[in-house]
Design an enzyme around this catalytic site. Structure first.
Site, PDB file in Angstrom:
ATOM      1  CD  GLU A 141     -18.703  -2.275   8.535  1.00  0.00           C
ATOM      2  OE1 GLU A 141     -18.898  -3.349   7.917  1.00  0.00           O
ATOM      3  OE2 GLU A 141     -17.819  -1.461   8.211  1.00  0.00           O
ATOM      4  CE  LYS A 167      -4.221   1.596   2.211  1.00  0.00           C
ATOM      5  NZ  LYS A 167      -5.339   1.195   3.065  1.00  0.00           N
ATOM      6  NE  ARG A 212     -22.560  -3.624   3.727  1.00  0.00           N
ATOM      7  CZ  ARG A 212     -21.458  -3.508   3.010  1.00  0.00           C
ATOM      8  NH1 ARG A 212     -20.383  -4.168   3.333  1.00  0.00           N
ATOM      9  NH2 ARG A 212     -21.431  -2.746   1.937  1.00  0.00           N
TER      10      ARG A 212
HETATM   11  C1  TPP Z   1     -18.512  -1.285   4.766  1.00  0.00           C
HETATM   12  C2  TPP Z   1     -17.312  -0.398   4.951  1.00  0.00           C
HETATM   13  N1  TPP Z   1     -16.713  -0.334   6.160  1.00  0.00           N
HETATM   14  C3  TPP Z   1     -15.664   0.485   6.344  1.00  0.00           C
HETATM   15  C4  TPP Z   1     -15.172   1.232   5.323  1.00  0.00           C
HETATM   16  C5  TPP Z   1     -14.023   2.207   5.554  1.00  0.00           C
HETATM   17  N2  TPP Z   1     -12.834   1.810   4.784  1.00  0.00           N
HETATM   18  C6  TPP Z   1     -12.517   2.361   3.607  1.00  0.00           C
HETATM   19  S1  TPP Z   1     -11.159   1.702   2.918  1.00  0.00           S
HETATM   20  C7  TPP Z   1     -10.948   0.674   4.222  1.00  0.00           C
HETATM   21  C8  TPP Z   1      -9.808  -0.296   4.218  1.00  0.00           C
HETATM   22  C9  TPP Z   1      -9.908  -1.218   3.065  1.00  0.00           C
HETATM   23  O1  TPP Z   1      -8.907  -2.157   3.135  1.00  0.00           O
HETATM   24  P1  TPP Z   1      -8.609  -3.074   1.884  1.00  0.00           P
HETATM   25  O2  TPP Z   1      -9.867  -3.599   1.322  1.00  0.00           O
HETATM   26  O3  TPP Z   1      -7.592  -4.055   2.275  1.00  0.00           O
HETATM   27  O4  TPP Z   1      -8.044  -2.056   0.813  1.00  0.00           O
HETATM   28  P2  TPP Z   1      -6.688  -1.201   0.890  1.00  0.00           P
HETATM   29  O5  TPP Z   1      -7.089   0.158   1.381  1.00  0.00           O
HETATM   30  O6  TPP Z   1      -5.743  -1.882   1.819  1.00  0.00           O
HETATM   31  O7  TPP Z   1      -6.198  -1.167  -0.508  1.00  0.00           O
HETATM   32  C10 TPP Z   1     -11.937   0.862   5.188  1.00  0.00           C
HETATM   33  C11 TPP Z   1     -12.026   0.146   6.468  1.00  0.00           C
HETATM   34  C12 TPP Z   1     -15.818   1.122   4.078  1.00  0.00           C
HETATM   35  N3  TPP Z   1     -15.417   1.834   3.031  1.00  0.00           N
HETATM   36  N4  TPP Z   1     -16.872   0.304   3.923  1.00  0.00           N
END
Ligand code: TPP
Length: 654
Positions: free
Chosen positions: A383, A296, A411
């Protein structure tokens, strides 16, 4: 869109259609990747936005576009969508990056209204496999659609969502589904990924060297005339047959058992490896999962081991003209005030536990988690589980606090209904980002929570006017014998010395913070300070004196106080940062109708029945007719229509 040539990014500028990358060799793609990365870093550190996720998928995006035809033939669904900046650059939107996440500018998430390459408008995680599967299922069995691939790219964080597992379970059962899941594994959610799945993927990641060896053999075989690429599938199977000597976790056994052909793990920054893997899927008529390992934020401060700090950049730009800012801000953020009080409650009461779903940073809980790792639980992007877990803990005698953004709590709706409300489990929900949220836009606005919670029996709903009242409400909720939800907005509240005095109150008790009898504003949450400012302006402009009520509760309402205002005022306005349907104003209207009070004298000031795009909060409220200037016009016009201007009177509380 036409872009001005910029000599620092010649390859990016030379891009025409996204399909152009198909004509580039891998060295050319690597050079383009380096430019895209530099462009994103320069652009996003200026505007703000999601920095780390996009930087991690530059090669992945190029390889996808090199091997698939996303506009007409195949479909690409990015999970969450926060990693779509390279995709936007490739698909003709590079020139709009200076407007990223600004009002009427480029969205920070995929949006089909911007480009046909954007399959769905997203911002919440965990859904991409299902959506892509929808396309694959629609094409399944139709000869004209044979060979079309529906590709979902999902991060290891988002894979933790229950929805993602439901989709794997369902998708893997179709042996002939042309579904390609690309698992973008960077071992990070916003903070480091948590849980057993994350530990499993870590073990699998350690076997990327096996795949490097495999690719060497693949390369050799591909050079044999007339055999070519087709043997890759066979080779991969052979590789899988080495189960006796290769540890099980290296073989993606979980995914294989679920019916997916597992390919990987491969280095997600190696364009050759990525292209080989994607090309191999062209002749596989079955669900495939390709496990890619990325870093990342790659290319940006690579020496910093913890990439949490640049999940998102705040940006230097503060744009936006027009809409008047709300008054009395600049104090501590609601998030910080929430975290401080949560810390105090955890310190004081061993039954208090705080639960967050992959949002330790956003909800301000990092310090609490460091000090009390057992009492501040990050369940990952889950969630639904977080809410049901909180219910179980509450039934077992704990006092759980669920810190989940208003928008993401959606969610977990059925868990809120069954596990919490139906059991009357005393879970305290602290809903950060209640109201419009600014640059994340429509997917993240927390403007539905009053509606979706108010209809559930047993719930108490409240919203503080300022950070001092937030602490009071949390203390009140901690002793309630039922579920409670406290919504508060993004950003800062009134400064402590500008906050109205805090007096103790009970559940269902509102407070009149200014008196007058030319009308009344019943305000919910921090809108109280906007109402006071409106009152001041009206007083100056026309001598009218309004009463202002801090409603505090959307459920139960302070019926006595509201009935009294409805009885004595020529006009009563409700004011909230939430949609009209089902909101606080709707609750007041229902109460008035049920009690035969004069509802004709009620006017509800709330967000309209449409989604509000990204921009600054003030711009979003302006677009909804809720900035101070428009509120002043609306309230003045309504008051003028119901009664003539009265002489100025001195009132208390002004
Ligand atoms: C349902 C939901 N919960 C929380 C979030 C907040 N959120 C946005 S990006 C993220 C992390 C995502 O991690 P990953 O899928 O591994 O992608 P990366 O950012 O590491 O590329 C979170 C928790 C969200 N967008 N949707």
């Amino acid at each position: 869109m036409h872009t001005e040539p910029d000599s620092r990014y010649p390859l990016v500028d030379a891009l025409g259609a996204a399909e152009d990358v198909k004509d580039m060799d891998n060295d050319g793609l690597r050079a383009l990747a380096a430019e895209i990365r530099a462009f994103i870093i320069e652009s996003v550190t200026a505007t703000g936005g999601h920095l780390g996720a996009g930087l991690g998928v530059v090669e992945l995006t190029l390889a996808l576009f090199a091997e698939y035809q996303f506009n007409q033939h195949d479909k690409l669904v990015w999970d969450v969508g926060h990693q779509c900046y390279p995709h936007k650059i490739l698909t003709g939107r590079r020139g709009q990056f200076p407007t990223l996440r600004q009002w009427r500018g480029l969205s920070g998430f995929p949006d089909p209204q911007e480009s046909p390459y954007d399959t769905v408008k997203t911002g919440h995680g965990g859904t991409s496999i299902s959506t892509a599967m929808g396309f694959a299922l629609a094409w399944r069995g139709r000869s004209e659609d044979a060979g079309r691939k529906a590709v979902a790219v999902i991060g290891d964080g988002s894979l933790q969502e229950g929805n993602a597992f439901e989709a794997l379970n369902h998708g893997g059962a179709y042996k002939d589904l042309e579904l390609v899941v690309v698992l973008n594994d960077n071992n990070m959610s916003i903070s480091p990924s948590v849980g057993a799945l994350s530990a499993y993927l870590s073990r699998a990641r350690s076997s990327t060297w096996l795949n490097a060896r495999l690719r060497t053999i693949q390369g050799a075989i591909r050079r044999i005339p007339r055999i070519g690429d087709e043997v890759e599938d066979v080779l991969q199977r052979w590789y899988h047959s080495l189960q006796g000597i290769i540890p099980q976790h290296a073989l993606g056994i979980i995914f294989e058992e679920l019916g997916f052909f597992y390919y990987g793990p491969i280095d997600g920054h190696d364009i050759d490896a990525l292209r080989h893997a994607f090309r191999a899927t062209h002749w596989m008529r079955r669900p495939v999962l390709i496990h890619v390992v990325t870093r990342k934020g790659r290319g940006y401060q690579d020496d910093i081991p913890d990439t949490t700090c640049y999940h998102a950049a705040s940006g230097k730009l503060v744009a936006g003209a027009g809409a008047a800012e709300y008054p009395e801000q600049g104090g501590p953020s609601f998030t910080a005030a929430f975290a401080d009080r949560a810390m105090a409650m955890v310190e004081r009461d061993p039954r208090t536990l705080v639960i967050t779903a992959a949002m330790l940073e956003g909800t301000g809980l990092v310090k609490l988690h460091q000090r009390f790792p057992e009492r501040c639980i990050d369940v990952g992007m889950a969630e639904q589980h977080g809410v049901a877990l909180a219910a179980g803990l509450a039934l077992a005698g704990f006092r759980p606090i669920c810190a989940i953004y208003s928008t993401f709590l959606q969610r977990a709706y059925d868990q809120i209904f069954q596990e919490v409300a139906l059991q009357r489990a005393p879970v305290m929900f602290c809903l950060d980002r209640g109201g419009v949220v600014g640059s994340d836009g429509a997917t993240h606005n927390g403007v539905f929570d009053i509606a979706y919670l108010r209809c559930l029996p047993n719930f108490v709903l409240m919203s503080p006017r300022d950070t001092g009242e937030l602490a009071q409400m949390m203390e009140l909720a901690a002793t309630a014998d039922c579920p409670t939800a406290i919504r508060f907005p993004r950003g800062s509240g009134a400064k402590p010395d500008a906050q109205l005095a805090h007096v103790p109150f009970a559940i269902g008790e509102a407070e009149r913070v200014a008196d007058g009898d030319d009308g009344c504003i019943l305000a919910y949450g921090p809108m109280v300070y906007a109402a006071l400012e409106l009152r001041r302006r009206l007083r100056t402009a026309s001598g009218r004196a309004l009463s202002v009520v801090n409603a505090r509760f959307a459920k139960p309402l302070d019926e006595r106080l509201i009935a009294a205002e409805l009885a004595r005022q020529p006009m009563v306005f409700t004011l909230e940062d939430h949609v009209l349907a089902g909101g606080f104003g709707a609750a007041v209207l229902e109460f008035a109708r049920a009690n035969r009070l004069d509802a004709n004298r009620l006017e509800l000031l709330a967000l309209p029945d449409r989604f509000i795009d990204h921009g600054q909060r003030s711009e979003q409220l302006g677009a909804a007719g809720l900035d101070l200037d428009q509120l002043f016009e609306r309230v003045s016009a309504r008051l003028a229509a119901v009664q003539p201007v009265k002489p100025v009177r001195l009132v208390t509380g002004s």
